[in-house]
Design a protein around this motif. Structure first.
Motif, mmCIF file in Angstrom:
data_model
loop_
_atom_site.group_PDB
_atom_site.id
_atom_site.type_symbol
_atom_site.label_atom_id
_atom_site.label_comp_id
_atom_site.label_asym_id
_atom_site.label_seq_id
_atom_site.Cartn_x
_atom_site.Cartn_y
_atom_site.Cartn_z
ATOM 1 N N ASN B 110 -2.874 -1.205 8.062
ATOM 2 C CA ASN B 110 -2.646 -1.980 6.940
ATOM 3 C C ASN B 110 -2.640 -1.146 5.949
ATOM 4 N N PRO B 111 -1.997 0.242 6.402
ATOM 5 C CA PRO B 111 -2.177 1.517 4.820
ATOM 6 C C PRO B 111 -2.267 1.288 3.612
ATOM 7 N N ARG B 124 2.031 -6.751 16.593
ATOM 8 C CA ARG B 124 2.683 -6.843 14.832
ATOM 9 C C ARG B 124 1.800 -7.752 14.169
ATOM 10 N N PRO B 125 1.428 -6.487 12.625
ATOM 11 C CA PRO B 125 0.464 -6.498 12.014
ATOM 12 C C PRO B 125 0.418 -7.662 11.156
ATOM 13 N N VAL B 126 -0.108 -8.384 10.141
ATOM 14 C CA VAL B 126 -0.117 -8.858 8.413
ATOM 15 C C VAL B 126 -1.609 -8.979 7.932
ATOM 16 N N ALA B 127 -0.873 -8.399 7.349
ATOM 17 C CA ALA B 127 -2.662 -8.289 6.234
ATOM 18 C C ALA B 127 -1.823 -9.387 4.780
ATOM 19 N N GLU B 128 -2.874 -9.431 4.475
ATOM 20 C CA GLU B 128 -3.073 -10.371 2.408
ATOM 21 C C GLU B 128 -3.367 -11.565 3.381
ATOM 22 N N THR B 130 -4.034 -14.310 1.532
ATOM 23 C CA THR B 130 -2.699 -15.513 1.847
ATOM 24 C C THR B 130 -1.394 -15.839 2.519
ATOM 25 N N VAL B 131 -0.635 -14.295 2.962
ATOM 26 C CA VAL B 131 0.525 -14.346 3.628
ATOM 27 C C VAL B 131 0.376 -14.696 4.844
ATOM 28 N N GLU B 134 0.729 -18.884 5.528
ATOM 29 C CA GLU B 134 1.814 -18.531 5.670
ATOM 30 C C GLU B 134 1.958 -18.768 7.042
ATOM 31 N N TYR B 135 1.600 -17.171 7.051
ATOM 32 C CA TYR B 135 2.366 -16.788 8.405
ATOM 33 C C TYR B 135 1.963 -18.102 10.165
#
Lengths: 224, 288
Positions: B110-111, B124-128, B130-131, B134-135
């Motif tokens: 999360n740069p 594979r990263p997912v940040a936030e 609420t995002v 949904e993911y």
């Protein structure tokens, strides 16, 4: 299928986002222009929480918040997709939409304020632009969506294409083209896309409108 | 401080002097509450839902599909993701981040914000948060957490956006005193009234009906974190008599099997938020 109506305002970037999405997807709709100092009873009924445009009404049901509306359009009319199919790529797009939504109020604050408050908003706006320039998912591409406009382009377009008018009216510079070459190129690409070019308010008219509003807002706050 | 709350405090206009880390920051290890001092400030690994042997096997061959969550106690942004994964029955590795000493992995994944939570799926990263929610919904379709109908989905997203925008008000309530706090109290009560009148229906157990969903998870902190803030500040916001629907929703949320099996411990939260409030108040008075 049920008819689509959009309660909108010609000078609003939030309205514009929805219009761009509707036009890209080729969805016929009735444009209902709201007079914002005199909001219609229907608008207040459809958006009792915020009392704001845009509101999309599909059949009898209202959808509020510009980017929530865009996601609704994406799911209801899948042609000309504004989101990729891969869940991770969708998450990346939504991350940037959220980033833009969270940081862009600083741009409106530059326009609404003066002095120290404005200077802080200007710094925060510039920081938003630097981050997008460095990390944004449009490296080497025409748009954030690649060869075609996607949901991130629509979200950012509603900020970037109003920034120039806000700079002019407030006398406060946010966008340094020399430091933001990728975003600068993106703006040129986005503005020249036919759907966007045909659905932008006239710059002179927009500046006049914003200047009047700004003067009214600043004089009413000083007279308190 | 606690992850994304730092960002929200700053964007709300200047009172976000967040405190990061500290020896008394709490974490869980094997179910026991320990301070970071006791844990030597190292990230702690939990394998939710697995025995030790199964966990190691999963990580060794399951790298490509492995799910890892970088989070921190008692962040509501972290917890909503934990609950979503558990509701979907997704096995995952949990890493407790020390916000005073963020891991290289967090900074790499999360740069932009350098904040938790971050979900890493198959590398594979997912940040936030609420995002991420949904993911999770799209990647694991079992036990849907969003309505199927696009309109009902848009209603959930509208309210998710609403509460995310209003969250800073409640942290101002905790961080401030005097006139600033009075204003925060007024604004917070307006938010609760809006939810009571427009978001909840008499007949529904949760926001979208009988089943818990993403909207409940995002609103979730109103059912466990708000109460700690109220007690620390000494002001009750969510009175049952004023907000009967919301009060009922709080009871339903807390009673849900998945939620109640994983709620931050109340007294530990009191200590945590009491310390944060004192830090904010003393740094604002010393700045005068």
């Amino acid at each position: 299928m049920d008819g689509v109506k959009l309660h909108a305002f010609w000078a609003s970037p939030f309205s514009a986002r929805v219009i761009w999405a509707l036009k890209i997807k080729g969805i016929p709709f009735e444009h209902i222009e709201e007079d914002l100092p005199n909001k219609s009873a229907l608008l207040l009924q459809y958006n009792p929480v915020h009392k704001k445009i845009p509101v999309l009404v599909h059949g009898p049901r209202p959808v509020c918040e510009s980017m929530v509306i865009v996601e609704y359009l994406e799911e209801t009319w899948p042609q000309h997709p504004l989101l990729p199919t891969d869940p991770h790529k969708r998450a990346v797009a939504r991350f940037w939409v959220k980033f833009i939504e969270d940081k862009s109020p600083n741009v409106w604050m530059v326009y609404r304020t003066v002095g120290e408050e404005q200077e802080k908003a200007r710094r925060d706006s510039s920081e938003m632009l630097s981050i997008l320039e460095e990390h944004g998912p449009n490296k080497g591409k025409k748009f954030f969506g690649g060869d075609s406009i996607n949901i991130v382009d629509i979200a950012f377009g509603g900020v970037a294409l109003w920034m120039g008018a806000m700079e002019e009216v407030s006398g406060c510079k946010m966008f340094d083209a020399a430091k933001l070459p990728r975003l600068n190129a993106w703006i040129a690409n986005f503005k020249s896309s036919p759907v966007i070019a045909e659905n932008l308010p006239d710059r002179g008219k927009l500046c006049d409108h914003l200047a009047r509003l700004r003067e009214k807002r600043l004089s009413s706050s000083t007279s308190k | 401080m606690i992850g994304e709350i730092e960002t929200l405090s700053k964007s709300s206009g200047g009172d976000g002097r967040a405190e990061e880390g500290g020896d008394e920051q709490f974490a869980r290890q094997d179910g026991a509450l320990k301070t970071f001092k006791e844990l030597n400030k190292k990230p702690t690994h939990h394998r939710f839902g697995l025995g030790r042997t199964e966990g190691i096997v999963l990580i060794s061959w399951g790298f490509m599909e492995g799910v890892k969550l970088l989070g921190t106690w008692p962040s509501p942004f972290s917890y909503r993701v934990i609950w979503a994964l558990k509701l979907k029955g997704v096995k995952f590795e949990y890493v407790e981040e020390d916000l005073g000493n963020k891991s290289d992995e967090l900074l790499r994944c999360n740069p932009v914000h350098k904040k938790i939570p971050v979900l890493i799926h198959g590398g594979r990263p997912v940040a936030e948060s609420t995002v991420i929610l949904e993911y999770i919904e799209e990647s694991w379709p079992q036990n849907p957490l969003l309505p199927q109908d696009p309109y009902d989905k848009s209603v959930a997203r509208f309210w998710i956006r609403f509460i995310e925008d209003k969250t800073p008000v409640f942290f101002r309530f905790c961080h401030s005193t005097g006139e600033q706090q009075e204003e925060a109290i007024r604004e917070a009560k307006k938010v609760l009234k809006t939810i009571e009148e427009h978001a909840l229906r008499e007949e529904d157990k949760f926001f979208a009906g009988d089943k818990i969903g993403l909207q409940d998870l995002v609103f979730g902190w109103l059912a466990w974190l708000l109460q700690a803030l109220e007690e620390v500040v000494g002001v009750k916001l969510l009175e049952a008599s004023e907000y009967p629907r919301l009060h009922r929703w709080v009871q339903n949320f807390r009673a849900h099997d998945v939620i109640r099996s994983d709620l931050p411990e109340h007294n530990a939260m009191l200590a945590y938020f009491k310390r944060i409030r004192e830090t904010f108040i003393s740094s604002s008075t010393s700045a005068v």
